[in-house]
Write an enzyme that holds these catalytic residues in place. Structure first.
Site: not given
Ligand code: URA
Length: 213
Positions: A207, A106, A110, A204
């Site tokens: 992560d 991501r 953007t 995340d």
């Molecule tokens: N990606 C993630 O890992 N967590 C989120 O809350 C949104 C996108």
């Protein structure tokens, strides 16, 4: 199980318990990885509900009887990175599947997906397809993946999007773009925050899965 036409929320007690551990910021990566895989297996029951079967005959020790075989082999398509952790649980139950990989990250400005890898099995048009994207947030990554898969021959009505946690915004986006695609998730959360993270969510997922916080 809570169900609207477009999204199936698997609210089994085991899923609720494990998802709570996944949400907990104190849960270490080692446990997070195991839990993600376990929830992947629990969601698999619903995500595979409409897979095609062919009739067969099997010889029990006592007599021949009618049975079923999963055919053609389904395709499981994790979106990298975090999709790998959830797909492992699905594949525990579905070793017959062929696995395709879609890599994208991501762009934090953007919040659009930036693709970097596409490696897909052949013959998607004949198969049941399960796309695995743990965090259905804006829906942009899932929409990109689904668009690509349909361009490669997959059929929307034979495609399921399996997510650990979904935001209403992501569900609405997928419903709008691909009304025939069923979404299977462990939770429908409240909203997205200003950085397009799911609230309450679990942070995340990539992560936390790989210890890259
Ligand atoms: N990606 C993630 O890992 N967590 C989120 O809350 C949104 C996108």
């Amino acid at each position: 199980m809570a169900e609207t036409p477009s999204v199936i929320v698997v609210d089994h007690p085991l899923v609720r318990h494990k998802l709570t551990r996944l949400r907990d910021r104190a849960t270490p990566t080692s446990e997070f990885r195991v839990l993600m895989r376990e929830v992947g297996a629990l969601l698999a029951i619903e995500a595979t509900r409409h897979l095609p079967l062919v009739e067969t005959v099997v010889e029990t020790p006592l007599a021949p009887t009618a049975g079923w075989r999963l055919e053609p082999a389904p395709a499981v398509i994790p979106i990298l990175r975090a999709g790998l952790g959830l797909a492992d649980g699905l594949l525990d139950l579905l070793p017959e599947a062929d696995v395709g990989h879609l890599g994208m990250y991501r762009d934090e400005e953007t919040v659009r997906p930036v693709p970097y890898l596409e490696r897909l099995p052949e013959g998607l048009g004949a198969r049941g397809v399960v796309v695995v994207d743990p965090m259905l947030a804006t829906g942009h990554s899932a929409a990109y993946a689904l668009d690509l898969l349909f361009a490669r021959g997959a059929r929307p009505e034979a495609t399921v999007l399996m997510a650990l946690v979904a935001a209403p915004e992501g569900v609405a986006e997928i419903n709008r773009l691909f009304p025939a695609v069923r979404i299977v998730t462990a939770a429908l959360d409240e909203r997205l925050n200003e950085k397009s993270y799911i609230v309450p969510g679990l942070g995340d997922a990539g992560d936390r899965l790989y210890g890259t916080l």
